[in-house]
Enzyme design. Sequence first.
Site, PDB file in Angstrom:
ATOM      1  N   LYS A  51     -23.911  50.350  55.786  1.00 59.95           N
ATOM      2  CA  LYS A  51     -24.895  49.836  56.747  1.00 59.95           C
ATOM      3  C   LYS A  51     -24.324  48.621  57.481  1.00 59.95           C
ATOM      4  CE  LYS A  51     -29.556  47.968  57.015  1.00 59.95           C
ATOM      5  NZ  LYS A  51     -30.817  47.668  56.331  1.00 59.95           N
ATOM      6  N   LYS A  86     -21.313  38.134  44.790  1.00 57.03           N
ATOM      7  CA  LYS A  86     -20.359  38.490  45.851  1.00 57.03           C
ATOM      8  C   LYS A  86     -19.630  37.241  46.342  1.00 57.03           C
ATOM      9  CE  LYS A  86     -23.115  42.108  48.175  1.00 57.03           C
ATOM     10  NZ  LYS A  86     -23.804  42.443  49.428  1.00 57.03           N
ATOM     11  N   GLY A 128     -30.804  49.973  52.578  1.00 58.70           N
ATOM     12  CA  GLY A 128     -29.703  50.749  52.006  1.00 58.70           C
ATOM     13  C   GLY A 128     -30.183  51.767  50.979  1.00 58.70           C
ATOM     14  N   ARG A 129     -31.044  51.331  50.080  1.00 58.43           N
ATOM     15  CA  ARG A 129     -31.498  52.232  48.990  1.00 58.43           C
ATOM     16  C   ARG A 129     -32.554  53.221  49.461  1.00 58.43           C
ATOM     17  NH1 ARG A 129     -32.492  46.969  48.354  1.00 58.43           N
ATOM     18  NH2 ARG A 129     -34.629  46.192  48.225  1.00 58.43           N
ATOM     19  N   GLU A 186     -16.091  46.392  48.770  1.00 57.69           N
ATOM     20  CA  GLU A 186     -15.661  47.593  48.041  1.00 57.69           C
ATOM     21  C   GLU A 186     -15.343  48.718  49.027  1.00 57.69           C
ATOM     22  OE1 GLU A 186     -18.361  45.813  47.323  1.00 57.69           O
ATOM     23  OE2 GLU A 186     -18.664  45.631  45.157  1.00 57.69           O
ATOM     24  N   GLU A 202     -33.407  47.185  42.376  1.00 57.95           N
ATOM     25  CA  GLU A 202     -33.034  46.320  43.504  1.00 57.95           C
ATOM     26  C   GLU A 202     -34.272  45.999  44.341  1.00 57.95           C
ATOM     27  OE1 GLU A 202     -28.815  46.308  45.388  1.00 57.95           O
ATOM     28  OE2 GLU A 202     -30.035  47.381  46.834  1.00 57.95           O
ATOM     29  N   HIS A 228     -29.654  63.722  21.829  1.00 60.15           N
ATOM     30  CA  HIS A 228     -28.659  63.507  20.779  1.00 60.15           C
ATOM     31  C   HIS A 228     -28.020  62.136  20.898  1.00 60.15           C
ATOM     32  CE1 HIS A 228     -28.971  67.655  19.370  1.00 60.15           C
ATOM     33  NE2 HIS A 228     -29.270  67.900  20.636  1.00 60.15           N
TER      34      HIS A 228
HETATM   35  O1  F6P Z   1     -25.705  45.935  46.422  1.00 59.84           O
HETATM   36  C1  F6P Z   1     -26.126  45.296  47.579  1.00 59.84           C
HETATM   37  C2  F6P Z   1     -26.144  46.192  48.774  1.00 59.84           C
HETATM   38  O2  F6P Z   1     -26.419  45.391  49.872  1.00 59.84           O
HETATM   39  C3  F6P Z   1     -27.141  47.338  48.667  1.00 59.84           C
HETATM   40  O3  F6P Z   1     -28.434  46.969  48.954  1.00 59.84           O
HETATM   41  C4  F6P Z   1     -26.549  48.314  49.613  1.00 59.84           C
HETATM   42  O4  F6P Z   1     -27.094  49.588  49.447  1.00 59.84           O
HETATM   43  C5  F6P Z   1     -25.093  48.217  49.258  1.00 59.84           C
HETATM   44  O5  F6P Z   1     -24.890  46.837  49.004  1.00 59.84           O
HETATM   45  C6  F6P Z   1     -24.127  48.715  50.287  1.00 59.84           C
HETATM   46  O6  F6P Z   1     -24.261  48.044  51.495  1.00 59.84           O
HETATM   47  P1  F6P Z   1     -23.607  48.600  52.824  1.00 59.84           P
HETATM   48  O7  F6P Z   1     -24.232  49.912  53.118  1.00 59.84           O
HETATM   49  O8  F6P Z   1     -23.913  47.582  53.878  1.00 59.84           O
HETATM   50  O9  F6P Z   1     -22.131  48.739  52.597  1.00 59.84           O
END
Ligand code: F6P
Length: 522
Positions: free
Chosen positions: A198, A485, A258-259, A204, A344, A375
Amino acid sequence: MELLDVTTTPAWSALLAVERPASLRYLFDADPDRGRRMVVECADLRIDWSKHLVDDDVVAALLAVARAAGVEAHRDAMLRGDRINTTEGRSVLHTALRLPRDATLVVDGVDVVAEVHAVLDSMGAFAERVRADERITDVVNIGIGGSDLGPAMAARALAADAHPRIRTHFVSNVDGADITATLAGLEPAATLFVVSSKTFTTIETLTNARTARAWLTAALGDAAVAEHFVAVSTNAEQVAAFGIDTANMFGFWDWVGGRYSVDSAIGLSLMISIGPDRFRELLDGFHAVDEHFRTAPLEANAPVLLAMLGVWYVDVLGWRSKAVLPYAQELARFPAYLQQLDMESNGKSVRRDGTPVTAGTGPVVWGEPGTNGQHAFYQLLHQGTQVVPVDMIGFAHPHHPHRHHHDLLVANLLAQAEALAFGRANELEPHRHFPGGRPSTMILADRLTPSVLGQLIALYEHIVFVQGVVWGINSFDQWGVELGKELANRITPELTGETAVGGHDSSTTALIEWYRERRLSG
Ligand code: F6P
């Protein structure tokens, strides 16, 4: 909207004072029809909530709390696009992502439905192109959190509908083991990367995307990026800065959290896998539950009922953990998906105005598919000292041909709910005593179709929403992820020796030094 503290209302006092049912056995004995009466139909989902430790008085008290909290008014405000995400100044309109083409929803002078369908159309055209392109055999979605969990969970859930040639992969972790293992089996010329973020600033995702780009260009040269990389983002500037032509970008909007984004362009890798038609069915499933949530009276409103049962457990009975147990291997990632959705959203300690919450908020959500969980951790569910309410999900028809397996699976599903609820007394052998009284929701559907998956996701989205309203929190921000972060950004150059170690506590300093010494000495 006005922020009310529901715990100061007479409805809340009445909830705390209501008599607690003695046991599930007692409730079932007192009402032989309970198992048929306490079932709510929500689109194609049959939701049996009879095995919850509530009677009609408790339910009435819970619904009075929902009304006192203004659940209906808040729901309507969300659906019409009010800026209910106050800390970020945004509307919350994931429900607009699944409105039918002929609907209109004008927010700030813009018909968001027209925008949504324009993106869906361009995603559809692109997905069809990829599906028809014999050269592409592998699609790799690079994203994390909401830009990974939704499409990864759904692609697995809907594997029965996957294109026979195209394998879909998901890389999320900054741990290089993730991308290394994924790329190991792939051919650069046959691979399409979908970089999903987003913000397009997530470390990452950008790190994995750079590694993927280097892998691709080492084999095919820089010019291959244009054909083998597309982006999904709200941030065109950062997409261009990364080196992806914005003509190859699929957009969405700041009003999609995002979620809550699996049904936006973030679902592109999923759409390539299952095709635009099945993706449309997924959206229709979401929309069917949105309509249920919007129109059903609270007494028969599945998300409201299930949300309020959660409030009963967290705030009155003090049971602050919840397990999600899909009896469908395809839903293996569903608990992980719900962890982000719920934790979240509602893992908050301050209310919308910044004052401390006055009740317990989001539970710890976890789970594994049955029967594997049986199990592993069901021992604690049956005989542990803490009660964990569970959601169980099952289907009448499997996607595989082994009916005998499925009969066994469903028998286990029903048996576990029965055992949890009613237990088995054994006064002589305490180790074999099952206390029962452990509540469960049973969610059943004919089969796991794209529509049913959309229904399940929307059901949980709205449960989380209702609980957030009751607790007075903003379910749509996530400031709690920021500090880690920020500190990681500071520690990275300290680990590599680019900057001196400083400004940390003695433990963190020693840990950085431990790593740094080993790193520098090879
Ligand atoms: O973990 C934090 C967060 O901002 C989430 O809310 C989001 O889904 C994720 O990182 C990834 O964010 P982006 O889509 O901006 O890479």
